[in-house]
Every structure is written in structure tokens, then in C-alpha cells.
Motif scaffolding. Structure first.
Motif, PDB file in Angstrom:
ATOM      1  N   ALA A 239      -5.677  -7.664   8.430  1.00 26.97           N
ATOM      2  CA  ALA A 239      -5.453  -6.748   7.309  1.00 26.97           C
ATOM      3  C   ALA A 239      -6.752  -6.042   6.926  1.00 26.97           C
ATOM      4  CB  ALA A 239      -4.894  -7.511   6.107  1.00 26.97           C
ATOM      5  N   VAL A 249      -1.847  -1.067   4.605  1.00 26.55           N
ATOM      6  CA  VAL A 249      -1.563  -2.403   5.136  1.00 26.55           C
ATOM      7  C   VAL A 249      -0.600  -3.160   4.235  1.00 26.55           C
ATOM      8  CG1 VAL A 249      -2.563  -4.608   5.840  1.00 26.55           C
ATOM      9  CG2 VAL A 249      -3.838  -2.478   6.233  1.00 26.55           C
ATOM     10  N   ALA A 267      -5.169  -5.849   1.535  1.00 31.86           N
ATOM     11  CA  ALA A 267      -3.828  -5.315   1.768  1.00 31.86           C
ATOM     12  C   ALA A 267      -3.393  -4.441   0.601  1.00 31.86           C
ATOM     13  CB  ALA A 267      -2.824  -6.443   1.973  1.00 31.86           C
TER      14      ALA A 267
END
Length: 395
Positions: A239, A249, A267
Motif C-alpha cells: 500500500a 489505494v 491507504a
């Protein structure tokens, strides 16, 4: 012309837009240099930009260092005079190590002054960015002197730097003639839909078979997606590198104790859901497209098999799955039993990543990212010292 979000291939370009917008809102003028065309082994794609401000600050890059010093001086001149310039950089026998591209490529770079008069257009681009809408920016980068016989006289210099901003059905700005605006709008929306930036040529009044005006269409899209399934330490590293590469992400796992935002700060979102159900819902909603990369790191058949069976039935940019060779063989068997064809199975990168010899989560993430980049651009994954020909492949 504003280097923001990502180009439509998914490649991230230097994000100078925020600085342009901020400076102009503060009443400052800036000089913006943008790559509008490339040939051969050019280091940056069309749309890459470099910003030079009145206080001498520089943001972004157009060549990775080959021409920036010369371009900086041109930008300072344009900032002072207000007169746009279109300049070609390439290797020359006499100046290959001064202002040329020693990599062997050729760049056309358009340099323009931007100030508060452009705020309406800047605001339109900013609104598109914040709404996550694709946008095409059309800028007149060349206007030859003279008019075709019988034409209404125009001022070529007055056309330089004029701009249209296209977001959906909304058009902001003008190129100086209604017929030209209509033709450029239709053609630029076509380029945006097809996923291309490029130069269009018209007569002064929008004649498609005419000449005299060159318009650069910069097509920008929302970031491509990376969906990482499996909330493990390797997923955190993947990520992180996905965000670095410019992907939006998502980390997804069915286990809420592991799928937390605290564990995956890089993320954009962390989702608690069964993997195949989440991917199915995103496909149905149209939020997954041909630029999307999927990394399956769960190595648990109850998660992997239904998820991969769904992902491999769609034309995604990349589908990779973690696991040993024994796990891979068993997974292939189960996927064949699920009805996947040989052609669909061939799209699976498993075991995931390139052979870099890495062991840690971070080293594994580098190998996964390297495989994704190689797949996007047709790279071999071999050392450049073992290859000949251009280093940069055409997009």
C-alpha cells in the motif's frame, strides 16, 4: 496545461497545480513550462510541467535535469515579458551537453505566464480535481503569422495561451472563435475518452483541414486504483509503495481486527468485507477499470479462489497473488475447476512480483511494484546493461 492529477495512462506527473492556483489567488504571476510533444527517448511525457515563480522558486520538472537550467531562464523571461514561447529541445552536435537532451530524445516545451486573469480556468480545473472528474485542458501553443486568403483577419499572437477547460459537458474559457471552440471541444473530448493527450491543428476559425493553430490537449484523469486484499504486513508495504506510485489505494480484508486505518495509514481507504463481494460491488458500480491493479496477499483459498476467479474474468491492468509455488499450483487447479480458461489464467502474476531476491515486506513490495510498472510499459525486468535500444518505451 496544468500538470495535475494523473495522465490517462495512469502515470503520475509533477503536481504543480496547487502551487499555480495558490500563487495566482494571492495575486502573483507565475511562468509555467509544459511538455506538449515528445519524440524518441524523451524522459517525461506530454503534460509534464515546471513552474517558476517571481521569487525564483521552482516546482516540477520536464526532463529530469537535462534542460531545466535553460528552461528556467526562458521562464524568467516569459514571466517578465508576458509573451509565450514554444521551444524544442534535443541533442545537437554543438550543444548536446548544454541545453540538449543527452538521452537522445526531443521535447517541445510551451512556456507561458499565468496570473489572476486565468483564475476562472484555474477554478474550473480545481473543481474537477476535487470532484474526481476527468478533465481536458486545451491550450493554443502555436499560431503562425498570416491569414488564409479571404479569411477575416486575426491576431495570431492574441491566440497564444488561450485555453479551454472541459469537464463533462461544461466548457470554460475560449480559444478566440466560436467555430474553433466547437471543433476543439469535440476533438478534445474524444482524446479524453480514448485516453490520449496530444496536439491538434486547425485553421484560425476552426477549419479541421486548415493550418495555422496548434492546440495542445492535456487529458487528465482521476488516479488509477490499487486494491490490496489481505491486511498483513506485506500489504502495508505494498500500500505504501502504491501510494508513492500515484495509485489510489484500497486495502480490503474480511477480518475487522486486522483491517484498520491505523495499520494502513498510506491507504486511501480500508474496507472490511469479503474480498470477492467487495470487488464485485466495485465492478458493478463502475469504480474499477482497465487501469486498476489488484494484489491478492491473503494466500487463503476461501478468500483467494472466488476473488481471483472474478478478477481474472475482467481486463484489469494487473492481477497478482502471493504464495509459494505449491500454493500457486493448488490455486491454479482450483481456478480451472471454477471454469477459468487458459487465457484467463495466463493473466495471473503468481507467485507475485519479480525475482529481486528480496525477503522483507518492503523488498517484496518493490518487486511487486516493479512487475506492475514493467507490465504497464512493456518492460522486460532485465538489467538495462543487458539490453539495447531506447530506455523509455512509448506509451
Amino acid at each position: 496545461m496544468f500538470s495535475s492529477f494523473h495522465d490517462v495512462t495512469g502515470q503520475r506527473v509533477p503536481d504543480v497545480f496547487d502551487e499555480v492556483h495558490r500563487r495566482c489567488r494571492a495575486g502573483e504571476a507565475v511562468a509555467l513550462a509544459t511538455v506538449v510533444a515528445t519524440w524518441r527517448s524523451a524522459p517525461q511525457p506530454p503534460g509534464a510541467s515546471m513552474l517558476v515563480t517571481a521569487d525564483g522558486a521552482v516546482t516540477g520538472s520536464v526532463s529530469g535535469g537535462c534542460v531545466e537550467a535553460d528552461l528556467y531562464e526562458r521562464a524568467r523571461r516569459v514571466l517578465d515579458t508576458g509573451a509565450p514561447e514554444l521551444t524544442r529541445y534535443g541533442v545537437s552536435d554543438d550543444a548536446a551537453y548544454t541545453a540538449g537532451l543527452t538521452c537522445g530524445g526531443v521535447l517541445d516545451v510551451f512556456v507561458e505566464r499565468i496570473d489572476g486573469d486565468r483564475l476562472v480556468e484555474l477554478d474550473a480545473v480545481d473543481a474537477a480535481r476535487r470532484a474526481g472528474q476527468p478533465v481536458a485542458v486545451v491550450t493554443c501553443v502555436a499560431a503562425d503569422a498570416g491569414d488564409p486568403p479571404g479569411a477575416v483577419p486575426v491576431d495570431p499572437a492574441g491566440r497564444l495561451g488561450r485555453r479551454l477547460v472541459l469537464t463533462g459537458q461544461r466548457v470554460t474559457g475560449s480559444l478566440g472563435a466560436d467555430r474553433l471552440d466547437a471543433a476543439a471541444t469535440a476533438d478534445a473530448l474524444g482524446l479524453l475518452a480514448a485516453g490520449h493527450s496530444g496536439v491538434l491543428r486547425y485553421g484560425y476559425h476552426g477549419q479541421r483541414r486548415g493550418s495555422g493553430l496548434s492546440l495542445f490537449v492535456a487529458a487528465y484523469a482521476t488516479p488509477p486504483r490499487m486494491i490490496v486484499f489481505g491486511a498483513i504486513d506485506f500489504a502495508a508495504a505494498v500500500a505504501r509503495i502504491g501510494a508513492f506510485l500515484g495509485y489510489r489505494v484500497t486495502v480490503c480484508d474480511a477480518r475487522p481486527v486486522f483491517a484498520t486505518a491505523r495499520r494502513f495509514p498510506e491507504a486511501d481507504e480500508v474496507v472490511v468485507q469479503w474480498p470477492h463481494r467487495y470487488l464485485g460491488a466495485e465492478l458493478d458500480a463502475g469504480r474499477v477499470d482497465g487501469r486498476t491493479v489488484v494484489c491478492v496477499l491473503t494466500h487463503d483459498p476461501k478468500f483467494d479462489v472466488p476473488l481471483l476467479a472474478l478478477a481474472l474474468r475482467h481486463r484489469l491492468a494487473y492481477v497478482g497473488a502471493m504464495g509459494s509455488r505449491r500454493t500457486h499450483d493448488e490455486r491454479q487447479k482450483l481456478l480451472r475447476e471454477a471454469g477459468l480458461s487458459a487465457e484467463q489464467l495466463a493473466r495471473l502474476a503468481s507467485p507475485i512480483g519479480l525475482d529481486l531476491g528480496g525477503r522483507t515486506p518492503e523488498e517484496t513490495a518493490v518487486s511487486v511494484a516493479a512487475q506492475i510498472v514493467a507490465g504497464r510499459w512493456g518492460g522486460t525486468g532485465r538489467p538495462l546493461t543487458a539490453l539495447g535500444g531506447p530506455i523509455h518505451r512509448a506509451g
